[in-house]
Design a protein around this motif. Structure first.
Motif, PDB file in Angstrom:
ATOM      1  N   GLN A  36      -7.113  11.545   3.366  1.00  0.00           N
ATOM      2  CA  GLN A  36      -6.568  10.428   2.597  1.00  0.00           C
ATOM      3  C   GLN A  36      -6.540   9.152   3.436  1.00  0.00           C
ATOM      4  O   GLN A  36      -6.795   8.060   2.930  1.00  0.00           O
ATOM      5  N   PRO A  90     -16.921   6.105  -0.050  1.00  0.00           N
ATOM      6  CA  PRO A  90     -15.650   6.816  -0.284  1.00  0.00           C
ATOM      7  C   PRO A  90     -15.858   8.181  -0.923  1.00  0.00           C
ATOM      8  O   PRO A  90     -16.760   8.375  -1.734  1.00  0.00           O
ATOM      9  N   ASP A 145     -11.238  -5.866   3.348  1.00  0.00           N
ATOM     10  CA  ASP A 145     -11.420  -4.711   2.473  1.00  0.00           C
ATOM     11  C   ASP A 145     -10.038  -4.151   2.139  1.00  0.00           C
ATOM     12  O   ASP A 145      -9.288  -3.755   3.044  1.00  0.00           O
ATOM     13  N   TYR A 160     -18.289   2.698   9.545  1.00  0.00           N
ATOM     14  CA  TYR A 160     -17.792   1.899   8.429  1.00  0.00           C
ATOM     15  C   TYR A 160     -18.938   1.215   7.693  1.00  0.00           C
ATOM     16  O   TYR A 160     -18.897   1.068   6.459  1.00  0.00           O
ATOM     17  N   ARG A 194      -9.162  -1.376   1.159  1.00  0.00           N
ATOM     18  CA  ARG A 194      -8.999   0.014   1.585  1.00  0.00           C
ATOM     19  C   ARG A 194      -8.630   0.115   3.053  1.00  0.00           C
ATOM     20  O   ARG A 194      -8.102   1.139   3.494  1.00  0.00           O
ATOM     21  N   MET A 239       0.838  -1.189   0.000  1.00  0.00           N
ATOM     22  CA  MET A 239       0.000   0.000   0.000  1.00  0.00           C
ATOM     23  C   MET A 239       0.877   1.244   0.000  1.00  0.00           C
ATOM     24  O   MET A 239       1.774   1.370   0.810  1.00  0.00           O
ATOM     25  N   ASP A 279      -8.299   7.436  -3.780  1.00  0.00           N
ATOM     26  CA  ASP A 279      -7.079   7.000  -3.104  1.00  0.00           C
ATOM     27  C   ASP A 279      -7.255   6.889  -1.600  1.00  0.00           C
ATOM     28  O   ASP A 279      -6.283   6.683  -0.873  1.00  0.00           O
ATOM     29  N   GLN A 280      -8.476   7.006  -1.109  1.00  0.00           N
ATOM     30  CA  GLN A 280      -8.703   7.011   0.336  1.00  0.00           C
ATOM     31  C   GLN A 280      -8.459   5.636   0.943  1.00  0.00           C
ATOM     32  O   GLN A 280      -8.846   4.610   0.391  1.00  0.00           O
ATOM     33  N   ARG A 281      -7.778   5.635   2.107  1.00  0.00           N
ATOM     34  CA  ARG A 281      -7.551   4.424   2.878  1.00  0.00           C
ATOM     35  C   ARG A 281      -8.192   4.591   4.248  1.00  0.00           C
ATOM     36  O   ARG A 281      -8.403   5.709   4.713  1.00  0.00           O
ATOM     37  N   LEU A 282      -8.477   3.457   4.896  1.00  0.00           N
ATOM     38  CA  LEU A 282      -9.277   3.488   6.117  1.00  0.00           C
ATOM     39  C   LEU A 282      -8.576   2.814   7.289  1.00  0.00           C
ATOM     40  O   LEU A 282      -7.817   1.849   7.115  1.00  0.00           O
TER      41      LEU A 282
END
Length: 222
Positions: free
Chosen positions: A20, A34, A68, A29, A70, A1, A38-41
């Motif tokens: 981001q 989104p 997931d 969640y 992300r 990642m 490019d968003q990550r969680l």
């Protein structure tokens, strides 16, 4: 990642929906949509939400979250004697989430108020492969030293204790905005640079490298 090489890939903990790297509670969640490609969680049961938490619901959400792509970390999870369920119940739910994180080889972001003794006990018990971090770290320099001895990252914002900020090792410092907009990370960088007597560009590079290393520390297995 990997994040893009920008000001926004420095923020280690943020609830701004446009961030981001976005931190979400389990219920959040479930409803998450989104806001950027490019968003990550970072997903977890906050200790404030433990009073009415159900293990089956936690299992259901976490089972989805850890698969997931992300979702890159578990958090924020932890212990807070001032809010949520009794400490014994908080620890029980935290222990369950840490088991999930350990099996999935995922880094963990903690919300810890006062009870660092529980954190160190669990660290010894779980012997995590992926890294741990404390968000909103504002404790005393001696606690920073203890966390550093365990290789635990410390994420700081605008309210950090200057003496503590100076005590955090270069390779373990993370920066965050928490409830502030993601853009406020610029102010955090400036404040940290002033206290540590470094150029803002140097602080940015350190924080970016540390966050990338933290998020990739376990090489997520699911």
């Amino acid at each position: 990642m990997r994040f893009f090489n920008s000001i926004h890939d420095i923020n280690a903990h943020c609830h701004d929906r446009d961030a981001q790297l976005l931190t979400l509670g389990l219920e959040e969640y479930r409803e998450y949509k989104p806001t950027r490609p490019d968003q990550r969680l970072m997903v977890g049961l906050h200790p404030w939400d433990t009073a009415n938490a159900d293990e089956y619901e936690i299992y259901d959400v976490l089972s989805t979250a850890i698969t997931d792509p992300r979702v890159v970390a578990l958090g924020e999870v932890g212990i807070d004697p001032l809010h949520g369920a009794p400490i014994e119940r908080q620890e029980q739910l935290l222990r369950y989430q840490l088991q999930v994180a350990t099996e999935a080889r995922m880094p963990v972001m903690f919300h810890i108020v006062r009870r660092y003794d529980i954190l160190f006990k669990l660290y010894k018990e779980f012997k995590p492969v992926a890294s741990w971090a404390i968000h909103g770290f504002r404790s005393i320099p001696e606690m920073a030293n203890q966390l550093a001895d365990h290789g635990i990252y410390m994420s700081v914002g605008l309210k950090c204790n200057p003496d503590t900020l100076k005590a955090i090792p270069r390779n373990l410092i993370l920066l965050e905005t928490d409830e502030l907009p993601d853009e406020a990370i610029r102010d955090v960088i400036a404040a940290v640079a002033q206290v540590r007597d470094k150029r803002q560009s140097v602080v940015s590079d350190i924080a970016r490298d540390n966050l990338h290393r933290f998020l990739n520390s376990g090489q997520k297995s699911v």
